[in-house]
Design a protein around this motif. Structure first.
Motif, PDB file in Angstrom:
ATOM      1  N   PRO A  26       0.829  -1.216   0.000  1.00  0.00           N
ATOM      2  CA  PRO A  26       0.000   0.000   0.000  1.00  0.00           C
ATOM      3  C   PRO A  26       0.865   1.269   0.000  1.00  0.00           C
ATOM      4  CG  PRO A  26       0.089  -0.947   2.204  1.00  0.00           C
ATOM      5  CD  PRO A  26       0.932  -1.842   1.327  1.00  0.00           C
ATOM      6  N   PHE A  27       0.282   2.388  -0.494  1.00  0.00           N
ATOM      7  CA  PHE A  27       0.969   3.686  -0.369  1.00  0.00           C
ATOM      8  C   PHE A  27      -0.065   4.769  -0.046  1.00  0.00           C
ATOM      9  CE2 PHE A  27      -0.327   5.902  -4.218  1.00  0.00           C
ATOM     10  CZ  PHE A  27      -0.601   4.893  -5.131  1.00  0.00           C
ATOM     11  N   ASP A  28       0.460   5.925   0.443  1.00  0.00           N
ATOM     12  CA  ASP A  28      -0.443   6.971   0.925  1.00  0.00           C
ATOM     13  C   ASP A  28      -0.338   8.290   0.165  1.00  0.00           C
ATOM     14  OD1 ASP A  28      -1.754   5.656   3.228  1.00  0.00           O
ATOM     15  OD2 ASP A  28       0.321   5.424   3.887  1.00  0.00           O
ATOM     16  N   SER A  29       0.680   8.445  -0.684  1.00  0.00           N
ATOM     17  CA  SER A  29       0.786   9.712  -1.431  1.00  0.00           C
ATOM     18  C   SER A  29       1.507   9.458  -2.750  1.00  0.00           C
ATOM     19  CB  SER A  29       1.587  10.749  -0.623  1.00  0.00           C
ATOM     20  OG  SER A  29       2.944  10.342  -0.560  1.00  0.00           O
ATOM     21  N   ASP A  30       1.351  10.398  -3.669  1.00  0.00           N
ATOM     22  CA  ASP A  30       2.039  10.290  -4.961  1.00  0.00           C
ATOM     23  C   ASP A  30       3.548  10.185  -4.743  1.00  0.00           C
ATOM     24  OD1 ASP A  30      -0.541  11.151  -5.437  1.00  0.00           O
ATOM     25  OD2 ASP A  30       0.009  12.443  -7.116  1.00  0.00           O
ATOM     26  N   GLU A  31       4.037  11.028  -3.820  1.00  0.00           N
ATOM     27  CA  GLU A  31       5.489  11.081  -3.583  1.00  0.00           C
ATOM     28  C   GLU A  31       5.995   9.750  -3.049  1.00  0.00           C
ATOM     29  OE1 GLU A  31       3.313  13.355  -2.714  1.00  0.00           O
ATOM     30  OE2 GLU A  31       3.944  15.076  -3.927  1.00  0.00           O
ATOM     31  N   GLU A  32       5.209   9.144  -2.138  1.00  0.00           N
ATOM     32  CA  GLU A  32       5.649   7.861  -1.578  1.00  0.00           C
ATOM     33  C   GLU A  32       5.645   6.775  -2.662  1.00  0.00           C
ATOM     34  OE1 GLU A  32       4.692   4.736   2.063  1.00  0.00           O
ATOM     35  OE2 GLU A  32       3.073   5.944   1.236  1.00  0.00           O
ATOM     36  N   ALA A  33       4.633   6.788  -3.519  1.00  0.00           N
ATOM     37  CA  ALA A  33       4.564   5.783  -4.583  1.00  0.00           C
ATOM     38  C   ALA A  33       5.776   5.910  -5.503  1.00  0.00           C
ATOM     39  CB  ALA A  33       3.274   5.950  -5.384  1.00  0.00           C
ATOM     40  N   VAL A  34       6.101   7.134  -5.879  1.00  0.00           N
ATOM     41  CA  VAL A  34       7.233   7.344  -6.788  1.00  0.00           C
ATOM     42  C   VAL A  34       8.543   6.951  -6.108  1.00  0.00           C
ATOM     43  CG1 VAL A  34       8.590   9.133  -7.959  1.00  0.00           C
ATOM     44  CG2 VAL A  34       6.118   9.053  -8.239  1.00  0.00           C
ATOM     45  N   ALA A  35       8.677   7.295  -4.831  1.00  0.00           N
ATOM     46  CA  ALA A  35       9.925   6.972  -4.121  1.00  0.00           C
ATOM     47  C   ALA A  35      10.110   5.454  -4.055  1.00  0.00           C
ATOM     48  CB  ALA A  35       9.900   7.569  -2.714  1.00  0.00           C
ATOM     49  N   MET A  36       9.043   4.719  -3.760  1.00  0.00           N
ATOM     50  CA  MET A  36       9.188   3.256  -3.688  1.00  0.00           C
ATOM     51  C   MET A  36       9.455   2.681  -5.077  1.00  0.00           C
ATOM     52  SD  MET A  36       6.672   1.826  -0.687  1.00  0.00           S
ATOM     53  CE  MET A  36       5.111   2.459  -1.251  1.00  0.00           C
ATOM     54  N   ALA A  37       8.738   3.187  -6.070  1.00  0.00           N
ATOM     55  CA  ALA A  37       8.925   2.665  -7.434  1.00  0.00           C
ATOM     56  C   ALA A  37      10.365   2.886  -7.904  1.00  0.00           C
ATOM     57  CB  ALA A  37       7.953   3.346  -8.385  1.00  0.00           C
ATOM     58  N   ASN A  38      10.923   4.061  -7.566  1.00  0.00           N
ATOM     59  CA  ASN A  38      12.271   4.389  -8.067  1.00  0.00           C
ATOM     60  C   ASN A  38      13.390   3.737  -7.258  1.00  0.00           C
ATOM     61  OD1 ASN A  38      11.199   5.940 -10.058  1.00  0.00           O
ATOM     62  ND2 ASN A  38      11.604   7.916  -9.068  1.00  0.00           N
ATOM     63  N   ASP A  39      13.041   3.200  -6.088  1.00  0.00           N
ATOM     64  CA  ASP A  39      14.082   2.600  -5.241  1.00  0.00           C
ATOM     65  C   ASP A  39      14.388   1.186  -5.735  1.00  0.00           C
ATOM     66  OD1 ASP A  39      15.839   1.940  -3.286  1.00  0.00           O
ATOM     67  OD2 ASP A  39      14.320   1.636  -1.724  1.00  0.00           O
ATOM     68  N   SER A  40      15.058   1.114  -6.878  1.00  0.00           N
ATOM     69  CA  SER A  40      15.332  -0.178  -7.509  1.00  0.00           C
ATOM     70  C   SER A  40      16.597  -0.048  -8.341  1.00  0.00           C
ATOM     71  CB  SER A  40      14.162  -0.549  -8.428  1.00  0.00           C
ATOM     72  OG  SER A  40      14.499  -1.657  -9.232  1.00  0.00           O
ATOM     73  N   PRO A  41      17.380  -1.121  -8.425  1.00  0.00           N
ATOM     74  CA  PRO A  41      18.543  -1.051  -9.314  1.00  0.00           C
ATOM     75  C   PRO A  41      18.141  -1.096 -10.786  1.00  0.00           C
ATOM     76  CG  PRO A  41      18.408  -3.213  -8.217  1.00  0.00           C
ATOM     77  CD  PRO A  41      17.320  -2.366  -7.642  1.00  0.00           C
ATOM     78  N   TYR A  42      16.880  -1.439 -11.063  1.00  0.00           N
ATOM     79  CA  TYR A  42      16.392  -1.534 -12.446  1.00  0.00           C
ATOM     80  C   TYR A  42      15.553  -0.313 -12.803  1.00  0.00           C
ATOM     81  CZ  TYR A  42      17.647  -6.508 -12.224  1.00  0.00           C
ATOM     82  OH  TYR A  42      18.313  -7.688 -12.112  1.00  0.00           O
ATOM     83  N   GLY A  43      15.302  -0.116 -14.092  1.00  0.00           N
ATOM     84  CA  GLY A  43      14.442   0.983 -14.527  1.00  0.00           C
ATOM     85  C   GLY A  43      13.978   0.755 -15.961  1.00  0.00           C
ATOM     86  N   LEU A  44      13.217  -0.329 -16.167  1.00  0.00           N
ATOM     87  CA  LEU A  44      12.786  -0.607 -17.540  1.00  0.00           C
ATOM     88  C   LEU A  44      11.474   0.112 -17.856  1.00  0.00           C
ATOM     89  CD1 LEU A  44      13.503  -2.020 -20.130  1.00  0.00           C
ATOM     90  CD2 LEU A  44      12.327  -4.074 -19.312  1.00  0.00           C
ATOM     91  N   CYS A  45      10.396  -0.229 -17.113  1.00  0.00           N
ATOM     92  CA  CYS A  45       9.111   0.413 -17.411  1.00  0.00           C
ATOM     93  C   CYS A  45       8.296   0.539 -16.135  1.00  0.00           C
ATOM     94  CB  CYS A  45       8.335  -0.384 -18.456  1.00  0.00           C
ATOM     95  SG  CYS A  45       7.620  -1.908 -17.834  1.00  0.00           S
ATOM     96  N   ALA A  46       7.179   1.260 -16.244  1.00  0.00           N
ATOM     97  CA  ALA A  46       6.226   1.339 -15.133  1.00  0.00           C
ATOM     98  C   ALA A  46       4.832   1.434 -15.729  1.00  0.00           C
ATOM     99  CB  ALA A  46       6.509   2.570 -14.274  1.00  0.00           C
ATOM    100  N   ALA A  47       3.850   0.915 -14.992  1.00  0.00           N
ATOM    101  CA  ALA A  47       2.447   1.065 -15.400  1.00  0.00           C
ATOM    102  C   ALA A  47       1.749   1.877 -14.319  1.00  0.00           C
ATOM    103  CB  ALA A  47       1.785  -0.297 -15.545  1.00  0.00           C
ATOM    104  N   VAL A  48       1.010   2.915 -14.747  1.00  0.00           N
ATOM    105  CA  VAL A  48       0.315   3.791 -13.799  1.00  0.00           C
ATOM    106  C   VAL A  48      -1.169   3.742 -14.127  1.00  0.00           C
ATOM    107  CG1 VAL A  48       0.054   6.176 -13.016  1.00  0.00           C
ATOM    108  CG2 VAL A  48       2.323   5.326 -13.671  1.00  0.00           C
TER     109      VAL A  48
END
Ligand code: NAD
Ligand code: 6OD
Length: 491
Positions: free
Chosen positions: A405-427
């Protein structure tokens, strides 16, 4: 014209089907039931060299001397011929991968053809860059850029979308006038070999398209990487393999294009069309048994709809149908091999050790006696892991996701970006400005909003961080597969 023998897949070098010089072979296994479906000729460095010499000859001969219009017309007929032989490509791809016919029919085979049609059209209509330049004498100069092929291109492919991903590279490489030496994955050698027949049928000159089968280290893959007459390598596969290829390719400074692994996030907001987001996330998690580099393995859901979403995705996972891949009712096939299943099951076990709640799946399904030796696995959903867990950070490449779960746009982006990978994302959101804000702030090569894997082949495709080097697609493919030369003429 020599044709392939059923149940044996030869190399395809200089327009001829041929066995490896050593006579060595390996087995092609059907992951549905573990049966051997073919023997495959195993190339060594000498066979690769033979293929490279044929490719060089074609580059400086029939192919290199052909006009761009004729070349692109021929490549368009490759697309037509794949469609005419659709059922053969379909059967070969399904035998090698076990993927359901619905997916193979709608994605793999038509894209194999479309890649040739689209890149032939693109290159046929390419404008030339030019500038008028001022000079002191007032007469000026004209600069214009010419494109020439890079040379012989090594094409090293994975097993998950074999024809689609191989032709995604071969089509633009050939349209730009290069010749290719293709190494399909050892798991999926069939459709690349069948394409050799098509190349001969439509009159592509010998040596333009060559196929060498084999493995990576100390085999055909490594021989391509190290060959001094290969000018560029386009590779799709694991990030670790990309690192090895990069080191080997340094010897003659080959051009490199890498599409590598992913650990892609799907982010679902409470304002999303709920049913579309559930269906879309089921597809982005479980399609091709989770074996698409673009699949979502990390799902972040806004807290007000979290519980409801977990239940709905669970229902989707549990409604997937195992079975004969040729039956249109089958919606999930096996993994590519038992070896890969061991790896994925290892993560299923690790997730429990790391503290996951298993919402569904987590093991091997009972698919009946007929398929008992296949590589079947249950689609799986976890919750409750910390973001630092290995199951959240490492690519698994199976039908599995973790929901957080997440509570804000900023938190969602921070968790999504906290990865050694960066291929794609679905929103998934109905909020226009939020969608654009995420599009800007997510660290990935491709962002899909309210959809997933919707492809326009003119758009840039590739990843950031460990997910890749460079972009392919449209003009980006043309830029990789051609050299630009500026001509400056003083007037
Ligand atoms: P892999 O890296 O194991 O193998 C890919 C190819 O590289 C095979 O043909 C293999 O024989 C060859 N190879 C292996 N070792 C080599 C070496 N040392 N030198 C030269 N060649 C070598 O990958 P895979 O298991 O076939 O495919 C799954 C992986 O591919 C996943 O990580 C997935 O994310 C990735 N993938 C990425 C994309 C993308 O577009 N980013 C697309 C599909 C798959
Ligand atoms: O659609 C494409 O062009 C592409 N390269 C897809 C990659 C999918 C990875 O498994």
């Amino acid at each position: 014209m020599p044709q392939m023998q059923p149940n044996h897949l030869p190399l395809f070098i200089n327009g001829q089907f041929t066995n490896a010089a050593t006579g060595k072979t390996f087995h092609d296994i059907n992951p549905v039931d573990g049966r051997v479906i073919a023997t495959v000729a195993e190339a060594d460095a000498d066979d690769v060299d033979h293929a490279v010499q044929a490719a060089k000859q074609a580059l400086h001969g029939a192919w290199g001397n052909m006009g761009v219009g004729e070349r692109c017309d021929l490549l368009a007929t490759v697309a037509d011929r794949i469609m005419e032989r659709f059922d053969e490509f379909l059967a070969a791809e399904i035998r090698d991968t076990g993927k359901p016919v619905g997916w193979a029919c709608n994605v793999d085979i038509p894209r194999g053809a479309a890649n040739f049609r689209i890149f032939a059209n693109l290159v046929r209509n390419l404008p030339t860059e030019s500038f008028q330049t001022d000079t002191d004498d007032g007469r000026g100069a004209l600069n214009y850029a010419l494109r020439s092929p890079v040379g012989v291109v090594g094409v090293i492919c994975p097993w998950n979308l074999p024809l689609l991903l191989m032709t995604w590279k071969v089509a633009p490489a050939l349209a730009c006038g290069n010749t290719v030496v293709v190494k399909p994955s050892e798991e999926t050698p069939a459709t690349a070999t069948l394409l050799g027949e098509v190349m001969n049928e439509v009159g592509i000159p010998p040596g333009v398209y060559n196929v060498v089968h084999g493995f990576g280290p100390a085999s055909a893959g490594e021989a391509i990487t190290l060959h001094p007459d290969i000018s560029a390598i386009t590779f799709t596969g694991e990030s670790r393999t990309g690192q090895t290829i990069m080191r080997g390719a340094a010897s003659n400074v080959k051009h490199l294009s890498f599409e590598l692994g992913g650990k892609n996030p799907a982010i679902i907001f409470a304002d999303a069309d709920f049913d579309a987001a559930v269906k879309g996330t089921a597809r982005s998690t479980f399609a091709n048994c989770g074996q698409v580099c673009l699949c979502s393995e990390r799902v972040y859901v806004e807290r007000p709809i979290y519980e409801r979403f977990v239940e709905a995705l669970q229902r989707e996972a549990e409604s997937l149908q195992y079975g004969d891949p040729m039956n249109p009712a089958t919606t999930i096939g096996p993994l590519i091999s038992k070896e890969h299943r061991e790896k994925v099951l290892g993560y299923y076990q690790l997730a429990r050790q790391e503290g996951a709640t298993v919402i569904t799946g987590g093991g091997v399904p009972d698919v009946g006696q007929q398929y008992a030796d296949g590589a079947w696995i249950q689609p799986t959903i976890w919750t409750g892991l910390p973001e630092s867990a290995r199951c959240i950070r490492e690519e698994i490449f199976g039908p599995v996701c973790h929901i957080q779960p997440f509570d804000s746009d900023e938190e969602a982006v921070a968790m999504a970006n906290d990865s050694p990978y960066g291929l794609c994302a679905a929103v998934w959101t109905q909020h226009l400005t939020r969608a654009h804000w995420l599009g800007r702030h997510l660290e990935a090569g491709m962002i899909w909003v309210n959809t997933w894997f919707l492809r326009d082949l003119r758009t840039p495709f590739g990843g950031v961080k460990l997910s890749g080097v460079g972009r392919e697609g449209g003009i980006h493919s043309v830029n990789f597969y051609s050299e630009l030369k500026n001509v400056c003429v003083k007037l």
